[in-house]
Design a protein around this motif. Structure first.
Motif, PDB file in Angstrom:
ATOM      1  N   ALA A 172       0.825  -1.203   0.000  1.00  0.00           N
ATOM      2  CA  ALA A 172       0.000   0.000   0.000  1.00  0.00           C
ATOM      3  C   ALA A 172       0.861   1.256   0.000  1.00  0.00           C
ATOM      4  CB  ALA A 172      -0.925  -0.001   1.215  1.00  0.00           C
ATOM      5  N   ALA A 173       2.024   1.181   0.657  1.00  0.00           N
ATOM      6  CA  ALA A 173       2.919   2.339   0.739  1.00  0.00           C
ATOM      7  C   ALA A 173       3.759   2.524  -0.519  1.00  0.00           C
ATOM      8  CB  ALA A 173       3.843   2.195   1.946  1.00  0.00           C
ATOM      9  N   CYS A 174       3.850   1.481  -1.338  1.00  0.00           N
ATOM     10  CA  CYS A 174       4.698   1.539  -2.533  1.00  0.00           C
ATOM     11  C   CYS A 174       3.965   2.224  -3.672  1.00  0.00           C
ATOM     12  CB  CYS A 174       5.116   0.129  -2.949  1.00  0.00           C
ATOM     13  SG  CYS A 174       6.133   0.099  -4.445  1.00  0.00           S
ATOM     14  N   GLY A 175       4.461   3.371  -4.061  1.00  0.00           N
ATOM     15  CA  GLY A 175       3.835   4.108  -5.148  1.00  0.00           C
ATOM     16  C   GLY A 175       4.163   3.572  -6.522  1.00  0.00           C
ATOM     17  N   MET A 176       5.017   2.568  -6.610  1.00  0.00           N
ATOM     18  CA  MET A 176       5.436   1.993  -7.886  1.00  0.00           C
ATOM     19  C   MET A 176       4.785   0.646  -8.168  1.00  0.00           C
ATOM     20  SD  MET A 176       7.432   4.200  -9.241  1.00  0.00           S
ATOM     21  CE  MET A 176       8.199   3.278 -10.559  1.00  0.00           C
ATOM     22  N   ASP A 177       3.944   0.175  -7.259  1.00  0.00           N
ATOM     23  CA  ASP A 177       3.342  -1.162  -7.398  1.00  0.00           C
ATOM     24  C   ASP A 177       4.421  -2.219  -7.614  1.00  0.00           C
ATOM     25  OD1 ASP A 177       0.684  -0.158  -7.183  1.00  0.00           O
ATOM     26  OD2 ASP A 177       0.736   0.397  -9.293  1.00  0.00           O
ATOM     27  N   ALA A 178       5.503  -2.072  -6.862  1.00  0.00           N
ATOM     28  CA  ALA A 178       6.660  -2.947  -7.043  1.00  0.00           C
ATOM     29  C   ALA A 178       6.639  -4.162  -6.128  1.00  0.00           C
ATOM     30  CB  ALA A 178       7.956  -2.156  -6.801  1.00  0.00           C
ATOM     31  N   ILE A 179       5.643  -4.257  -5.240  1.00  0.00           N
ATOM     32  CA  ILE A 179       5.623  -5.351  -4.272  1.00  0.00           C
ATOM     33  C   ILE A 179       4.470  -6.308  -4.573  1.00  0.00           C
ATOM     34  CG2 ILE A 179       5.428  -5.985  -1.833  1.00  0.00           C
ATOM     35  CD1 ILE A 179       6.806  -3.395  -1.136  1.00  0.00           C
ATOM     36  N   GLY A 180       4.826  -7.546  -4.798  1.00  0.00           N
ATOM     37  CA  GLY A 180       3.849  -8.608  -5.019  1.00  0.00           C
ATOM     38  C   GLY A 180       4.073  -9.726  -4.025  1.00  0.00           C
ATOM     39  N   SER A 181       3.792 -10.955  -4.431  1.00  0.00           N
ATOM     40  CA  SER A 181       3.941 -12.111  -3.543  1.00  0.00           C
ATOM     41  C   SER A 181       4.757 -13.200  -4.218  1.00  0.00           C
ATOM     42  CB  SER A 181       2.574 -12.684  -3.167  1.00  0.00           C
ATOM     43  OG  SER A 181       1.807 -11.753  -2.442  1.00  0.00           O
ATOM     44  N   ASP A 182       5.533 -13.927  -3.406  1.00  0.00           N
ATOM     45  CA  ASP A 182       6.230 -15.095  -3.938  1.00  0.00           C
ATOM     46  C   ASP A 182       5.317 -16.313  -3.827  1.00  0.00           C
ATOM     47  OD1 ASP A 182       6.296 -15.973  -1.317  1.00  0.00           O
ATOM     48  OD2 ASP A 182       8.452 -15.676  -1.048  1.00  0.00           O
ATOM     49  N   GLU A 183       5.863 -17.488  -4.109  1.00  0.00           N
ATOM     50  CA  GLU A 183       5.038 -18.699  -4.152  1.00  0.00           C
ATOM     51  C   GLU A 183       4.490 -19.086  -2.781  1.00  0.00           C
ATOM     52  OE1 GLU A 183       9.314 -19.738  -3.503  1.00  0.00           O
ATOM     53  OE2 GLU A 183       8.181 -18.431  -4.856  1.00  0.00           O
ATOM     54  N   LEU A 184       5.056 -18.520  -1.715  1.00  0.00           N
ATOM     55  CA  LEU A 184       4.584 -18.818  -0.360  1.00  0.00           C
ATOM     56  C   LEU A 184       3.765 -17.671   0.229  1.00  0.00           C
ATOM     57  CD1 LEU A 184       7.758 -20.561   1.111  1.00  0.00           C
ATOM     58  CD2 LEU A 184       5.689 -21.626   0.191  1.00  0.00           C
ATOM     59  N   GLY A 185       3.434 -16.705  -0.601  1.00  0.00           N
ATOM     60  CA  GLY A 185       2.606 -15.596  -0.136  1.00  0.00           C
ATOM     61  C   GLY A 185       3.364 -14.486   0.550  1.00  0.00           C
ATOM     62  N   ARG A 186       4.684 -14.592   0.606  1.00  0.00           N
ATOM     63  CA  ARG A 186       5.487 -13.550   1.245  1.00  0.00           C
ATOM     64  C   ARG A 186       5.746 -12.414   0.258  1.00  0.00           C
ATOM     65  NH1 ARG A 186      10.046 -17.891   2.706  1.00  0.00           N
ATOM     66  NH2 ARG A 186       9.903 -17.895   0.429  1.00  0.00           N
ATOM     67  N   ALA A 187       6.007 -11.232   0.810  1.00  0.00           N
ATOM     68  CA  ALA A 187       6.248 -10.071  -0.038  1.00  0.00           C
ATOM     69  C   ALA A 187       7.481 -10.279  -0.915  1.00  0.00           C
ATOM     70  CB  ALA A 187       6.423  -8.825   0.816  1.00  0.00           C
ATOM     71  N   LYS A 188       7.392  -9.772  -2.128  1.00  0.00           N
ATOM     72  CA  LYS A 188       8.484  -9.889  -3.095  1.00  0.00           C
ATOM     73  C   LYS A 188       8.585  -8.578  -3.861  1.00  0.00           C
ATOM     74  CE  LYS A 188       9.951 -12.631  -7.118  1.00  0.00           C
ATOM     75  NZ  LYS A 188       9.577 -13.750  -8.011  1.00  0.00           N
ATOM     76  N   ILE A 189       9.810  -8.078  -4.018  1.00  0.00           N
ATOM     77  CA  ILE A 189      10.026  -6.796  -4.686  1.00  0.00           C
ATOM     78  C   ILE A 189      10.401  -7.014  -6.145  1.00  0.00           C
ATOM     79  CG2 ILE A 189      11.439  -4.690  -4.752  1.00  0.00           C
ATOM     80  CD1 ILE A 189      11.855  -4.990  -1.751  1.00  0.00           C
ATOM     81  N   ASP A 190       9.724  -6.303  -7.022  1.00  0.00           N
ATOM     82  CA  ASP A 190      10.088  -6.266  -8.436  1.00  0.00           C
ATOM     83  C   ASP A 190      11.101  -5.140  -8.595  1.00  0.00           C
ATOM     84  OD1 ASP A 190      10.339  -5.892 -11.159  1.00  0.00           O
ATOM     85  OD2 ASP A 190       8.189  -6.069 -11.583  1.00  0.00           O
ATOM     86  N   TYR A 191      12.367  -5.485  -8.688  1.00  0.00           N
ATOM     87  CA  TYR A 191      13.427  -4.476  -8.709  1.00  0.00           C
ATOM     88  C   TYR A 191      13.470  -3.678 -10.002  1.00  0.00           C
ATOM     89  CZ  TYR A 191      14.985  -6.456  -4.318  1.00  0.00           C
ATOM     90  OH  TYR A 191      15.031  -6.874  -2.996  1.00  0.00           O
TER      91      TYR A 191
END
Length: 499
Positions: A172-191
């Motif tokens: 929600a804080a990421c203005g770039m929509d750079a954070i999604g989820s990995d295969e275990l549901g944990r946060a993952k950054i699209d660099y």
């Protein structure tokens, strides 16, 4: 900003890393530090004290500039530490890291009915749902998640506030929509999208996200005998408590090992004058509008998402770089450490074109760790002469709207007849809206200011106090400046030689 258990652990980590560097002991004692930071046998924050210490171990590695360890093989916590126990080292990507086993695997987005639902007759939630996802079960509203599109309309119309919209705080804080989820549901950054603004770091309530640091290398530079000067961002005022006045800052920094201190407000003045000249020269004759350049996350976002607008961003160097070049021009033997509120400055300084100017970047939070490692008592430090070289406009760069005002005031001094219209945005989501409007021609003839952090630099990821308190402190400090306009700076004559 609320001082929390996450904040407390971060500061203890920075303090212990600084203390270990100053003491120069066997670096293998890094493995002992998690037990010092998390003492005892009973977990305080997590299900297991072993998990708490494992997370702190990764935080220690990142603070030293080391990468996270792989989770599927045994690697000592001090692995490769000797490679970081050096007087010069730049950040190895990625700068911002997620400690996977600290992540709560929060839901990306979820709209859910709470037990506050009264099963009212009107059922506005059901009536307004565009997908028919809400039905009544046992007299209460129920949302079919397979149909729900998370639009939040039901949240807005429920008269009891019984429907909640949850979203992963870091995303929600990421203005770039750079954070999604990995295969275990944990946060993952699209660099490829991340611009290192650091808002995910301060908004993760589990403290699972952290950036890399250079405290370790900086202190090794001190011990090696390098002359390191601190260039300090205008947002420093009030960050270290009421006993650390601006007049004490230079003395306090020298007790850590710095040889001198300079205000980045000087570079802000130079930046404002250059951007004023750019605006007068280019707008509207050669380009429809001009955007400021001092916030690296804002400018990188603009270039990534709106490449066709990239030519309209000022080519002026940032205050950090201008100040560093000015200091190195006068003191070629100095190394430069930028101290400020911002994670993105770490990324900016790691660029090959900037590396020769800025050797280290520390946040205020990391600097506080160094003060604590030295057990420095601010009340015992004597005040020196006031800092007087940065203008009021230059100091006010730290707050939202300050950059644009500095440029407008500089234009007003150089061309009093010219009117400069301004549009400003804070937070990358609002910045994107600003650029979309500009792309549509809504801001032709305007000066655009973008700040990645809501509130400006005073809300950066490395700050120590609430944004409203910092804004007040910076504005009061700016009002006391002997110089008012950036054009009054005695350094602007050196500007052509710095570019």
């Amino acid at each position: 900003m609320i001082y929390s258990s996450v904040t407390d652990i971060r500061r203890k980590v920075f303090c212990e890393v600084a203390r270990m560097a100053y003491e120069g002991s066997d670096h293998s004692r890094l493995a002992e530090l998690p037990y010092k930071i998390i003492p005892g046998e009973v977990a305080t924050h997590r299900a297991s004290i072993f998990l708490e210490r494992a997370i702190v171990s990764e935080r220690l590695r990142l603070a030293i500039g080391l990468p996270l360890r792989p989770m599927d093989e045994r690697v000592p916590v001090d692995e490769n530490i000797e490679d970081s126990a050096v007087a010069e080292k730049y950040y190895e990507p990625p700068l911002v890291n997620i400690i996977k086993f600290a992540c709560n695997a929060c839901p990306e987005k979820l709209v859910k009915v709470s037990n506050l639902c009264q099963g009212c007759l009107a059922r506005p939630c059901k009536e307004i749902c565009p997908k028919g996802a809400i039905e009544m079960r046992n007299g209460k509203s129920h949302i079919d998640q397979s149909k729900c599109i998370k639009c939040g309309r039901c949240v807005d119309v429920c008269p009891y506030g019984a429907i909640n919209k949850m979203e992963r705080p870091c995303a929600a804080a990421c203005g770039m929509d750079a954070i999604g989820s990995d295969e275990l549901g944990r946060a993952k950054i699209d660099y490829d999208k991340c611009v290192a603004c650091g808002q995910c770091i301060v908004n993760c309530p589990f403290g699972a996200i952290s950036d890399k640091g250079q405290i370790f290398q900086l202190i090794h530079a001190f011990k090696k005998g390098d002359k390191v000067a601190a260039i300090v961002a205008p947002a420093f005022v009030g960050q270290f408590g009421p006993e650390m006045t601006p007049e004490k800052m230079n003395s306090a920094l020298q007790k850590l090992g710095f040889v001198d201190m300079f205000e980045v407000a000087i570079g802000a003045d130079l930046c404002a004058v250059e951007e004023a000249k750019d605006f007068m020269r280019e707008v509207p004759e050669h380009q429809p509008f001009m955007a400021t350049s001092c916030c690296p996350s804002w400018s990188v976002m603009a270039k990534k998402m709106f490449p066709e607008l990239a030519p309209y961003i000022s080519m002026a160097m940032t205050p950090m770089v201008l100040t560093a070049r000015l200091v190195k021009k006068k003191h070629p033997d100095y190394k430069i450490a930028f101290i400020g509120p911002c994670s993105a400055k770490k990324l900016e300084a790691s660029r090959r074109t900037i590396r020769s100017n800025v050797d280290f970047v520390l946040t205020f939070e990391e600097l506080m760790g160094m003060f604590e490692a030295k057990s420095l008592q601010f009340s015992a430090i004597l005040e020196e002469k006031p800092l007087e070289e940065g203008s009021s406009n230059g100091r006010a760069f730290a707050v939202s709207g300050g950059v644009a005002k500095a440029v407008v005031d500089a234009v007003g001094r150089m061309d009093p007849e010219r009117e400069v219209k301004v549009a400003a945005a804070q937070g990358l989501k609002e910045c994107k809206k600003l650029l979309l409007m500009a792309k549509a021609g809504k801001y032709n003839g305007y000066l655009l200011e973008g700040m990645a952090c809501p509130g400006g630099c005073v809300a950066g990821a490395g700050t120590l106090q609430p944004v409203n308190k910092s804004t007040l402190a910076v504005n009061q400090y700016a009002a006391k400046a002997p110089l008012q306009n950036p054009v009054d700076s005695k350094y602007h004559i050196d500007l052509p030689m710095l570019t």
